[in-house]
Scaffold this motif. Sequence first.
Motif, mmCIF file in Angstrom:
data_model
loop_
_atom_site.group_PDB
_atom_site.id
_atom_site.type_symbol
_atom_site.label_atom_id
_atom_site.label_comp_id
_atom_site.label_asym_id
_atom_site.label_seq_id
_atom_site.Cartn_x
_atom_site.Cartn_y
_atom_site.Cartn_z
ATOM 1 N N GLU A 19 0.826 -1.200 0.000
ATOM 2 C CA GLU A 19 0.000 0.000 0.000
ATOM 3 C C GLU A 19 0.862 1.252 0.000
ATOM 4 O O GLU A 19 0.581 2.221 -0.720
ATOM 5 C CB GLU A 19 -0.909 -0.015 1.231
ATOM 6 N N THR A 20 1.944 1.251 0.768
ATOM 7 C CA THR A 20 2.836 2.422 0.826
ATOM 8 C C THR A 20 3.493 2.671 -0.519
ATOM 9 O O THR A 20 3.599 3.826 -0.983
ATOM 10 C CB THR A 20 3.907 2.193 1.903
ATOM 11 N N LEU A 21 3.931 1.598 -1.201
ATOM 12 C CA LEU A 21 4.571 1.758 -2.507
ATOM 13 C C LEU A 21 3.592 2.342 -3.531
ATOM 14 O O LEU A 21 3.952 3.207 -4.347
ATOM 15 C CB LEU A 21 5.128 0.414 -2.986
ATOM 16 N N LEU A 22 2.332 1.870 -3.506
ATOM 17 C CA LEU A 22 1.332 2.392 -4.438
ATOM 18 C C LEU A 22 1.075 3.882 -4.177
ATOM 19 O O LEU A 22 0.979 4.687 -5.118
ATOM 20 C CB LEU A 22 0.042 1.601 -4.311
ATOM 21 N N LEU A 23 0.971 4.252 -2.916
ATOM 22 C CA LEU A 23 0.744 5.668 -2.586
ATOM 23 C C LEU A 23 1.944 6.526 -2.977
ATOM 24 O O LEU A 23 1.771 7.654 -3.461
ATOM 25 C CB LEU A 23 0.465 5.807 -1.084
ATOM 26 N N LEU A 41 9.442 12.537 -9.260
ATOM 27 C CA LEU A 41 9.299 11.203 -9.851
ATOM 28 C C LEU A 41 10.178 10.158 -9.167
ATOM 29 O O LEU A 41 10.083 8.966 -9.478
ATOM 30 C CB LEU A 41 9.655 11.255 -11.338
ATOM 31 N N GLU A 42 11.035 10.586 -8.269
ATOM 32 C CA GLU A 42 11.939 9.614 -7.605
ATOM 33 C C GLU A 42 11.158 8.560 -6.818
ATOM 34 O O GLU A 42 11.436 7.361 -6.949
ATOM 35 C CB GLU A 42 12.916 10.354 -6.690
ATOM 36 N N PRO A 43 10.144 8.932 -6.000
ATOM 37 C CA PRO A 43 9.358 7.889 -5.309
ATOM 38 C C PRO A 43 8.656 6.950 -6.282
ATOM 39 O O PRO A 43 8.550 5.750 -6.037
ATOM 40 C CB PRO A 43 8.349 8.685 -4.468
ATOM 41 N N TYR A 44 8.161 7.536 -7.418
ATOM 42 C CA TYR A 44 7.503 6.691 -8.425
ATOM 43 C C TYR A 44 8.481 5.671 -8.991
ATOM 44 O O TYR A 44 8.143 4.487 -9.148
ATOM 45 C CB TYR A 44 6.940 7.575 -9.532
ATOM 46 N N SER A 45 9.709 6.095 -9.278
ATOM 47 C CA SER A 45 10.708 5.179 -9.854
ATOM 48 C C SER A 45 11.046 4.055 -8.874
ATOM 49 O O SER A 45 11.128 2.879 -9.249
ATOM 50 C CB SER A 45 11.977 5.955 -10.229
ATOM 51 N N PHE A 48 8.074 1.752 -8.668
ATOM 52 C CA PHE A 48 7.969 0.967 -9.890
ATOM 53 C C PHE A 48 8.940 -0.215 -9.876
ATOM 54 O O PHE A 48 8.634 -1.305 -10.370
ATOM 55 C CB PHE A 48 8.249 1.875 -11.090
ATOM 56 N N GLU A 49 10.135 -0.039 -9.270
ATOM 57 C CA GLU A 49 11.133 -1.117 -9.205
ATOM 58 C C GLU A 49 10.786 -2.137 -8.125
ATOM 59 O O GLU A 49 10.990 -3.343 -8.314
ATOM 60 C CB GLU A 49 12.514 -0.531 -8.928
ATOM 61 N N ARG A 50 10.251 -1.683 -7.001
ATOM 62 C CA ARG A 50 10.048 -2.572 -5.860
ATOM 63 C C ARG A 50 8.696 -3.256 -5.832
ATOM 64 O O ARG A 50 8.522 -4.295 -5.196
ATOM 65 C CB ARG A 50 10.227 -1.784 -4.556
ATOM 66 N N LEU A 51 7.680 -2.681 -6.555
ATOM 67 C CA LEU A 51 6.334 -3.244 -6.469
ATOM 68 C C LEU A 51 6.226 -4.689 -6.970
ATOM 69 O O LEU A 51 5.573 -5.517 -6.318
ATOM 70 C CB LEU A 51 5.354 -2.348 -7.232
ATOM 71 N N PRO A 52 6.824 -5.061 -8.106
ATOM 72 C CA PRO A 52 6.684 -6.454 -8.548
ATOM 73 C C PRO A 52 7.176 -7.458 -7.507
ATOM 74 O O PRO A 52 6.519 -8.470 -7.235
ATOM 75 C CB PRO A 52 7.522 -6.486 -9.834
ATOM 76 N N GLN A 53 8.315 -7.163 -6.901
ATOM 77 C CA GLN A 53 8.834 -8.075 -5.883
ATOM 78 C C GLN A 53 7.950 -8.101 -4.641
ATOM 79 O O GLN A 53 7.690 -9.172 -4.064
ATOM 80 C CB GLN A 53 10.257 -7.652 -5.508
ATOM 81 N N ALA A 54 7.461 -6.921 -4.235
ATOM 82 C CA ALA A 54 6.605 -6.864 -3.057
ATOM 83 C C ALA A 54 5.294 -7.613 -3.290
ATOM 84 O O ALA A 54 4.799 -8.325 -2.402
ATOM 85 C CB ALA A 54 6.331 -5.402 -2.687
ATOM 86 N N LEU A 55 4.705 -7.463 -4.496
ATOM 87 C CA LEU A 55 3.461 -8.172 -4.806
ATOM 88 C C LEU A 55 3.684 -9.678 -4.871
ATOM 89 O O LEU A 55 2.854 -10.472 -4.408
ATOM 90 C CB LEU A 55 2.891 -7.652 -6.122
ATOM 91 N N PHE A 77 -3.092 -7.542 -10.092
ATOM 92 C CA PHE A 77 -3.641 -7.118 -11.389
ATOM 93 C C PHE A 77 -3.971 -5.626 -11.369
ATOM 94 O O PHE A 77 -3.601 -4.882 -12.286
ATOM 95 C CB PHE A 77 -4.890 -7.952 -11.710
ATOM 96 N N LEU A 78 -4.668 -5.181 -10.317
ATOM 97 C CA LEU A 78 -5.049 -3.763 -10.233
ATOM 98 C C LEU A 78 -3.826 -2.862 -10.111
ATOM 99 O O LEU A 78 -3.791 -1.758 -10.667
ATOM 100 C CB LEU A 78 -5.977 -3.544 -9.041
ATOM 101 N N ALA A 79 -2.801 -3.334 -9.383
ATOM 102 C CA ALA A 79 -1.588 -2.539 -9.232
ATOM 103 C C ALA A 79 -0.878 -2.376 -10.568
ATOM 104 O O ALA A 79 -0.342 -1.300 -10.882
ATOM 105 C CB ALA A 79 -0.655 -3.189 -8.206
ATOM 106 N N GLY A 80 -0.903 -3.442 -11.382
ATOM 107 C CA GLY A 80 -0.303 -3.326 -12.711
ATOM 108 C C GLY A 80 -1.021 -2.299 -13.572
ATOM 109 O O GLY A 80 -0.376 -1.488 -14.263
ATOM 110 N N ARG A 81 -2.354 -2.355 -13.508
ATOM 111 C CA ARG A 81 -3.124 -1.364 -14.281
ATOM 112 C C ARG A 81 -2.893 0.045 -13.732
ATOM 113 O O ARG A 81 -2.793 1.013 -14.509
ATOM 114 C CB ARG A 81 -4.613 -1.711 -14.205
#
Length: 324
Positions: A19-23, A41-45, A48-55, A77-81
Amino acid sequence: EQAVARRILVVRDQIRTVETLLLDAETGVRGFALTQREDFLEPYSKAFERLPQALGRLEELTGADPEQLARARRVRFLAGRKLELIGLIRQSSAAGQGESRRAEAAVVEDNELMAALRADLTAMRETEQAKLDRQLAQVADNRRRQDGIFAGVVALGLLGGLSATVLFTTGISHRVKRLEQNAHRLARGEPLLDRPPGTDELGHLAEALAGASDLLSEREASLREAKEHAERANWAKSDFLSRTSHELRTPLSAILGFAQYLQMRELESREREVIDRIVAAGNHLASLLNDVLDIARIEAGGLKVSLHPVPLTEAVAAATDLIQ
């Protein structure tokens, strides 16, 4: 039970991480859309790198619960979209005014996705919290049960201790008393009393004391015999030294007597020097014989020592003459 509770805490922490990574990703892109500053954009980057592993880790942790696993897959799925929409918002913001409608549509859909994600993540978190509450209650029940078992074991231990004390004071104390008496008799070198019967530790201790008594008796006899041999050998040595000294003194007296007789005659200087050396060597040999006899006196404790000044010059001169 505690290990299961710790695993639930890990799942809950992983939900919070997702949830923190998405926010962070959403906040970074929206900040960029408002300011057009790249540092937003640094938090987004990073997200973007850590979300796949976290999911993926979240799906792995919830694999044992089909309901939670289904939610984790839906969140994935929703996080990817959502990441796709965030990327679209970023591109539209960078492109300028022509893409504003497209960006607005993406923002609306992103809000809907974020609401769905929060609903799923909240449901997952509440489910894990309910599991944790049940697990902690189970742990508390187990602890209370364990405390009861521990109290029962302590009570049994006290009862066993009291029983052992009664047995000790009635039967074992007599055997221990006999062992104590034998230990004192062994220390005094007296024969042991009849040892108490038994094949337990006290019986083994009694056998050990009997063996120690036999061993000490044998060693005492051996030491007595060795002492007698040593005394006979010492007497024989002293007798040998005395006889040897006496037998050596007889020819030595003749040598010194004839040498002193020659000193009384008219001799040349070279002959007199030789005779003087014979007398000096004879006197030295006589002192050595006295030293040999002193060995026997030392062992008998009868040697008398006379302390007096010695002329060092004369002693060195005498030693030099002998060496020459």
